[in-house]
Design an enzyme around this catalytic site. Structure first.
Site, PDB file in Angstrom:
ATOM      1  NE  ARG A   1      57.261  38.285  37.903  1.00  0.00           N
ATOM      2  CZ  ARG A   1      56.551  39.205  37.103  1.00  0.00           C
ATOM      3  NH1 ARG A   1      56.530  40.472  37.163  1.00  0.00           N
ATOM      4  NH2 ARG A   1      55.614  38.619  36.294  1.00  0.00           N
TER       5      ARG A   1
ATOM      6  CG  ASP B   1      51.841  43.674  39.558  1.00  0.00           C
ATOM      7  OD1 ASP B   1      51.916  43.377  40.810  1.00  0.00           O
ATOM      8  OD2 ASP B   1      51.728  43.042  38.679  1.00  0.00           O
TER       9      ASP B   1
ATOM     10  N   GLY C   1      49.245  39.638  42.835  1.00  0.00           N
ATOM     11  CA  GLY C   1      47.959  39.341  43.352  1.00  0.00           C
ATOM     12  C   GLY C   1      47.566  39.983  44.593  1.00  0.00           C
TER      13      GLY C   1
ATOM     14  CG  ASP D   1      47.068  47.382  52.637  1.00  0.00           C
ATOM     15  OD1 ASP D   1      46.862  48.476  52.509  1.00  0.00           O
ATOM     16  OD2 ASP D   1      48.173  46.767  52.319  1.00  0.00           O
TER      17      ASP D   1
ATOM     18  CD  GLU E   1      33.674  28.485  25.787  1.00  0.00           C
ATOM     19  OE1 GLU E   1      34.020  27.786  26.483  1.00  0.00           O
ATOM     20  OE2 GLU E   1      34.375  29.115  24.754  1.00  0.00           O
TER      21      GLU E   1
HETATM   22  C1  GLA Z   1      51.940  40.188  38.514  1.00  0.00           C
HETATM   23  C2  GLA Z   1      50.638  40.468  38.481  1.00  0.00           C
HETATM   24  C3  GLA Z   1      50.010  39.755  37.314  1.00  0.00           C
HETATM   25  C4  GLA Z   1      50.731  40.472  35.963  1.00  0.00           C
HETATM   26  C5  GLA Z   1      52.163  40.272  36.310  1.00  0.00           C
HETATM   27  C6  GLA Z   1      52.885  41.034  35.075  1.00  0.00           C
HETATM   28  O1  GLA Z   1      52.349  38.931  38.952  1.00  0.00           O
HETATM   29  O2  GLA Z   1      49.949  40.080  39.583  1.00  0.00           O
HETATM   30  O3  GLA Z   1      48.587  40.165  37.288  1.00  0.00           O
HETATM   31  O4  GLA Z   1      50.531  41.812  36.197  1.00  0.00           O
HETATM   32  O5  GLA Z   1      52.529  40.660  37.336  1.00  0.00           O
HETATM   33  O6  GLA Z   1      54.332  40.753  34.995  1.00  0.00           O
END
Ligand code: GLA
Length: 779
Positions: A469, A504, A555, A560, A641
């Site tokens: 990435r 993250d 994600g 864990d 909605e």
């Molecule tokens: C990851 C996370 C997403 C988001 C992006 C941001 O893919 O899983 O939910 O936060 O990074 O770059």
């Protein structure tokens, strides 16, 4: 007493409420595994079949007696090198040229309370009674307000010391026992007793070696966007092994497995769980040997791992938590849900409802400024949402294409168009909390941090590192790197009222070379990286005890029990499609509770799968099967909605006690049942339940399907109702065409007769049923 020593038979028995685990101190000091399963009494040593085995080796001490066949006996902590050729739990070498070792019993003792492990997550019971082990890490679990519940269970620790004086090693096996929960944890301490260095090449956390039995292995493989998909297959002769080499526990395999009797089902049969509290490279090895005996072990992956111990030094493995159920998989899951919820997750959010959030990622991606975020918050606040989370893109020179800026944790006020604190104040003024995204372990080459410290990123000198990435990984095995990132992020935390962090990790590790490590200990870097991550998180938890941290790794790539010790919830998958999530949540639920699974309602067409036909009710019910939140601009929804969102917020609060504190039942297997998916939450006292059914297939003239409830009191009468069903939205509800379906049933009827599933009008339509005791006796 949960741990007993039978001197006559040299057997140590660990008893939990419903299980027995027995260890034998065998001939010549070998530590044998005698039994694990449903509660039994007496010495189980008779199960071991000592016999002469062709082509087996026997210990030197046995002389001419050939019946102690080393590759035929079940061991507690098998090591390589002295005659057992099955997968070992431990291996080492010395710089005097010895490869392998021969571990024999030295001593054992029982100490009150549950051990802790320095620098690593561990199951805790009653913090004040935790056994101090060297530099015991602090056990923070500050109860918040009156709703916090402390579970006081009886716990003990068994320590068994094994040694090989020739190799110069002492190995202490730790067993932590939570009697009432049928949980036994294991961890190992390896000490160098030699006068020179020794090198550990494999040190797993625990091993289960069965004398007999035909087992299936349930595990949870997946991929990015489709994590934890449950698979079940018989353990066949030979070694079956899976794990991670990615530096994180990974999207591909989860460090949780179940060994089930081949006849075990959701509701019947023996099954054993192994949950590793570790977030880095791991391995699970299952082996059925030449005599059809099964061995399964789990711990730190031995590939890419070597740990040098200087004389006197010790190495601590992570912990693995075993649980046993004699009544099938559902009960085993309930045990793990309780273990995770009350004995792994810490902090004030352990026992209280987590804020319903709206996340900016799928709402705006990188295209935001302060005004836009405030508008998203305003739209959400009107509908009852409680927190705005600002995702990626707020810091350094982070650009719209997810490159640049990582490592520079200062607010890009030019982009926001206002100071962070001003924006947060405005959001707080709406009655909402504010949270922020970070990715501390990563660095962009286009960042001030990388320019100042290029050697802080993993890269082999002379070779360009692999990209992931567009970013590189910081060497968190080095304290100065963790210090720098922690201090930067703490400065942001201190600058505004931030009450939540999404942490993250968006790439795997490679090119492992640490400028902070000596050549001799290069094989420790991957493990020390994980320790650095835990150190970072522990510092965050200590300095900001009231901040809720949600883990994330593209994600569920680091979903864990190790992470859950620091982050009470983890973003389950970047795939927010509610129909995909049915399978993801189903697999995740085998080991982890709903309160751990980050789940959000997002827009349609779904951004990951493109699927359009999932109504807001279904998206809501699926997200409610986790920590619940939204990830879209709620202002863009239709009035209908938006009304549904208001209802969902109210429902979530109304049913939270069932979803996060009740018992979860898988009523169908979405991997097998293509017609509909069903799951339910039942209160522990069986007085109330919530069932969700989602239609998976549009069918012409379908058969009538029936669904059997679980976990109710067969003798109680229950009222059933459909939440939110009133005259205004009858057309959105599936219907029973006849009037045969009443509102009152006995628990036995609901569980053994089942309920007819109504006719769905649409694909992916939801049928939700609330079940509550009617206060009348069954006839
Ligand atoms: C990851 C996370 C997403 C988001 C992006 C941001 O893919 O899983 O939910 O936060 O990074 O770059």
């Amino acid at each position: 007493m949960a741990i007993l020593f039978d001197e006559k038979h040299s057997a140590i028995t660990i008893e939990t409420a419903n299980s027995t685990y027995q260890i034998g101190i065998g001939k010549y000091g070998f530590l044998l595994h005698l039994y694990y399963g449903k509660k039994v009494s007496g010495d189980m040593g008779y199960l071991i079949n000592y016999r002469t085995r062709a082509y087996s080796l026997n210990p030197f001490d046995s002389g001419t007696d050939r019946t102690f066949a080393l590759d035929n006996l079940p061991f507690e902590y098998p090591c390589y090198g002295s005659g057992d050729f099955r997968p070992a739990a431990f291996n080492m070498k010395t710089n005097a040229g010895v490869y392998g070792c021969d571990l024999r019993y030295v001593s054992h003792r029982v100490v009150p309370g549950k051990y802790a492990i320095p620098g690593l997550p561990a199951v805790y019971v009653d913090e004040s009674k935790a056994v101090p082990l060297e530099n015991k890490i602090s056990m923070k679990n500050e109860p918040l307000e009156s709703s916090a519940k402390t579970s006081v269970c009886k716990s003990e620790t068994l320590e068994i010391v094994l040694a090989d004086p020739v190799a110069g090693v002492e190995v202490t096996l730790l067993y932590g026992v939570i009697e009432s929960l049928d949980v036994i944890t294991r961890a190992t301490i390896v000490r160098n007793t030699a006068a020179s260095d020794i090198v550990i090449t494999k040190a797993l956390s625990g091993c289960l070696d069965f004398t007999h039995g035909d087992f299936d292995l349930l595990h949870f493989p997946g991929k990015q966007g489709m994590e934890h998909i449950q698979k079940r297959a018989p353990i066949i002769q030979g070694k079956q092994s899976f794990g991670s080499l990615r530096g994180a526990s990974s999207h591909q395999h989860n460090p949780f497995v179940i060994l089930a009797d081949s006849s075990a089902s959701e509701d019947t049969g023996s099954c054993y769980g192994m949950m590793l509290l570790y977030s880095g490279n791991f391995i699970c090895e299952a082996d059925r040997d030449q005599y059809c005996k099964t061995r399964i072990s789990m711990g730190i992956q031995d590939e890419m791992f070597e740990y040098t111990l200087k004389p006197g030094e010790a190495f601590h493995t992570p912990e693995v938590a075993y649980a046993y159920s004699h009544s099938g998989l559902a009960h085993l899951s309930h045990t793990y849900h309780k273990l995770v919820s009350h004995h792994i997750v810490r902090g004030p959010y352990r026992d209280i409802m987590r804020p319903i959030l709206v996340n900016s990622w799928e709402a705006a991606y990188f295209d935001f400024d302060g005004e836009k975020l405030i508008a998203i918050a305003q739209n959400a606040a009107k509908l009852g949402v409680e927190m705005l989370v600002l995702d990626d893109g707020w810091f350094g020179n982070r650009r719209a294409d997810a490159s640049g800026g990582l490592g520079d944790w200062y607010v890009n006020e030019e982009k926001l168009g206002m100071p962070l604190s001003a924006m947060v104040d405005e959001i707080n003024g709406l009655g909402m909390k504010f949270g922020i995204w970070i990715e501390p372990e990563m660095v962009s080459t286009d960042s001030g941090l990388y320019h100042a410290h290029p050697d802080w990123a993993f890269a082999v000198p002379g070779r360009g590192p692999a990209w992931g990435r567009n970013q590189l990984v910081l060497d968190f095995s080095r304290k100065e790197v963790v210090d720098n990132i922690f201090n930067q992020i703490a400065a942001v935390m201190d600058s505004a009222n931030i009450e939540y962090i999404k942490m993250d990790m968006n790439r795997s590790l490679a090119d492992i070379y640490s400028h902070g490590e000596t050549y001799q200990n290069a094989g420790a870097t991957m493990h020390k990286f994980v320790l650095g991550v835990y150190d970072f998180l522990e510092r965050m938890n200590t300095r900001y005890p009231h901040v809720l941290i949600e883990g994330c790794c593209g994600g569920g790539g680091r979903f864990d029990a190790g992470m859950l010790y620091y982050t009470p919830q983890i973003w389950c998958s970047d795939n927010t499609d509610a129909i995909s999530r049915l399978k993801i949540h189903h697999g995740t639920s085998f080991g982890y509770p709903a309160s751990a699974m980050g789940a959000h309602v997002t827009t349609v067409p779904n951004h990951q799968t493109g699927r359009s036909n999932i109504c807001i009710n279904t998206r809501g019910a699926v997200a409610m099967s986790g920590t619940f939140g939204y990830e879209l601009d709620l202002g863009k929804l239709t009035a209908d909605e938006q009304q549904a969102v208001k209802q969902q917020v109210a429902d979530y609060k109304k049913y939270w006690h069932l979803i996060h504190q009740g018992q979860y039942y898988r009523l169908t297997d979405p991997n097998k049942n293509s017609a509909f998916a069903a799951w339910a939450y039942v209160s522990e006292d069986k007085s109330e339940a919530l069932m969700n059914v989602v239609n998976l297939e549009a069918q012409c003239n379908p058969q009538t399907y029936y669904i059997a409830l679980k976990g109710l009191d067969p003798d109680a009468m229950y009222n059933i109702s459909v939440p939110g069903a009133d005259d205004s939205n009858q057309d959105k509800m599936p219907t029973h065409e006849t009037t045969q379906v009443s509102n009152i049933y006995s628990g036995s009827a609901l569980m053994y007769g089942g309920l007819p599933v109504p006719t769905f009008r649409d694909e992916h339509q939801l049928w939700q049923v609330h079940i509550k005791t009617a206060g009348i006796a069954a006839q």
